[in-house]
Design a protein around this motif. Sequence first.
Motif, PDB file in Angstrom:
ATOM      1  N   LEU A 115     -12.454   9.771   5.227  1.00 24.72           N
ATOM      2  CA  LEU A 115     -11.315  10.540   5.102  1.00 24.72           C
ATOM      3  C   LEU A 115      -9.998   9.632   5.029  1.00 24.72           C
ATOM      4  CD1 LEU A 115     -12.584  13.492   7.238  1.00 24.72           C
ATOM      5  CD2 LEU A 115     -12.816  13.359   4.740  1.00 24.72           C
ATOM      6  N   ILE A 116     -10.137   8.657   5.390  1.00 21.40           N
ATOM      7  CA  ILE A 116      -8.827   7.853   5.342  1.00 21.40           C
ATOM      8  C   ILE A 116      -9.299   6.438   4.822  1.00 21.40           C
ATOM      9  CG2 ILE A 116      -7.318   6.543   6.722  1.00 21.40           C
ATOM     10  CD1 ILE A 116      -7.551   8.591   8.990  1.00 21.40           C
ATOM     11  N   ALA A 117      -8.453   6.149   3.767  1.00 17.13           N
ATOM     12  CA  ALA A 117      -8.415   4.790   3.225  1.00 17.13           C
ATOM     13  C   ALA A 117      -7.348   3.990   3.491  1.00 17.13           C
ATOM     14  CB  ALA A 117      -8.756   5.053   1.636  1.00 17.13           C
ATOM     15  N   ARG A 118      -7.639   2.566   3.972  1.00 14.29           N
ATOM     16  CA  ARG A 118      -6.747   1.715   4.101  1.00 14.29           C
ATOM     17  C   ARG A 118      -6.956   0.646   3.143  1.00 14.29           C
ATOM     18  NH1 ARG A 118      -4.677   2.750   9.324  1.00 14.29           N
ATOM     19  NH2 ARG A 118      -6.084   3.787  10.534  1.00 14.29           N
ATOM     20  N   PHE A 119      -5.808   0.077   2.546  1.00 11.38           N
ATOM     21  CA  PHE A 119      -5.839  -0.767   1.475  1.00 11.38           C
ATOM     22  C   PHE A 119      -4.449  -1.375   1.419  1.00 11.38           C
ATOM     23  CE2 PHE A 119      -4.202   3.359  -0.200  1.00 11.38           C
ATOM     24  CZ  PHE A 119      -3.227   3.010  -1.044  1.00 11.38           C
ATOM     25  N   ARG A 120      -4.220  -2.640   0.621  1.00 11.30           N
ATOM     26  CA  ARG A 120      -2.949  -3.300   0.668  1.00 11.30           C
ATOM     27  C   ARG A 120      -2.915  -3.443  -0.940  1.00 11.30           C
ATOM     28  NH1 ARG A 120      -5.027  -8.253   4.037  1.00 11.30           N
ATOM     29  NH2 ARG A 120      -5.656  -8.942   2.061  1.00 11.30           N
ATOM     30  N   VAL A 121      -1.608  -3.474  -1.108  1.00 11.64           N
ATOM     31  CA  VAL A 121      -0.846  -3.647  -2.597  1.00 11.64           C
ATOM     32  C   VAL A 121      -0.058  -4.580  -2.660  1.00 11.64           C
ATOM     33  CG1 VAL A 121       0.571  -2.326  -4.424  1.00 11.64           C
ATOM     34  CG2 VAL A 121      -1.275  -0.982  -3.031  1.00 11.64           C
ATOM     35  N   VAL A 122      -0.133  -5.583  -3.371  1.00 12.11           N
ATOM     36  CA  VAL A 122       0.678  -6.583  -3.842  1.00 12.11           C
ATOM     37  C   VAL A 122       1.753  -6.299  -4.813  1.00 12.11           C
ATOM     38  CG1 VAL A 122       0.898  -9.226  -4.328  1.00 12.11           C
ATOM     39  CG2 VAL A 122      -1.072  -7.992  -3.160  1.00 12.11           C
ATOM     40  N   SER A 123       3.060  -6.210  -4.347  1.00 13.56           N
ATOM     41  CA  SER A 123       4.114  -6.139  -5.633  1.00 13.56           C
ATOM     42  C   SER A 123       4.934  -7.070  -5.632  1.00 13.56           C
ATOM     43  CB  SER A 123       4.812  -4.852  -4.893  1.00 13.56           C
ATOM     44  OG  SER A 123       5.753  -4.319  -5.932  1.00 13.56           O
TER      45      SER A 123
END
Length: 157
Positions: free
Chosen positions: A23-31
């Motif tokens: 129900l929860i997703a943790r992720f990383r975004v590189v910008s």
Amino acid sequence: MTAIPLALDGYLDELPVADDGGLIARFRVVSSPTDDVTDETVWACRTTDPHLAHTLLTLMRPGDLLRVGGHLTLPGRGDEGGPRLDVDALELLAPAPAMDLAEMVLDRYGPYLVVLDPDTDSVPVFTETGAWVGAAQNADAITDLIHAHETGTPPSS
């Protein structure tokens, strides 16, 4: 905690991690505002929206260009953890480019390792500790196989 509205474009860094039964997703975004590696920022993100979590966990793959929107949460004095972006909007701007391999490559999908061989479509998948997960029919099916392994359900065909 202070929450600041924010939208940004960036690349999915690695496979999202599911918490609380998916129900929860943790992720990383590189910008990066300049596309120069010295200007890159890695954003810790999470979503509690089950539809967005499902999309991240089943349809997105590392290298996808995303537009994420939500609220940047800054910790206050005495709060644990660092800043994070609580995502409530997600858009796929461009899928990760297909790999054109000339030789066998070992690649990482979070805590998983895959062997990409240009001579075959099948992709062996292992955990980083060396435990066998299975063989994906092709590179596009890797995330389905990993998701099936994590949830204990058979992979979708």
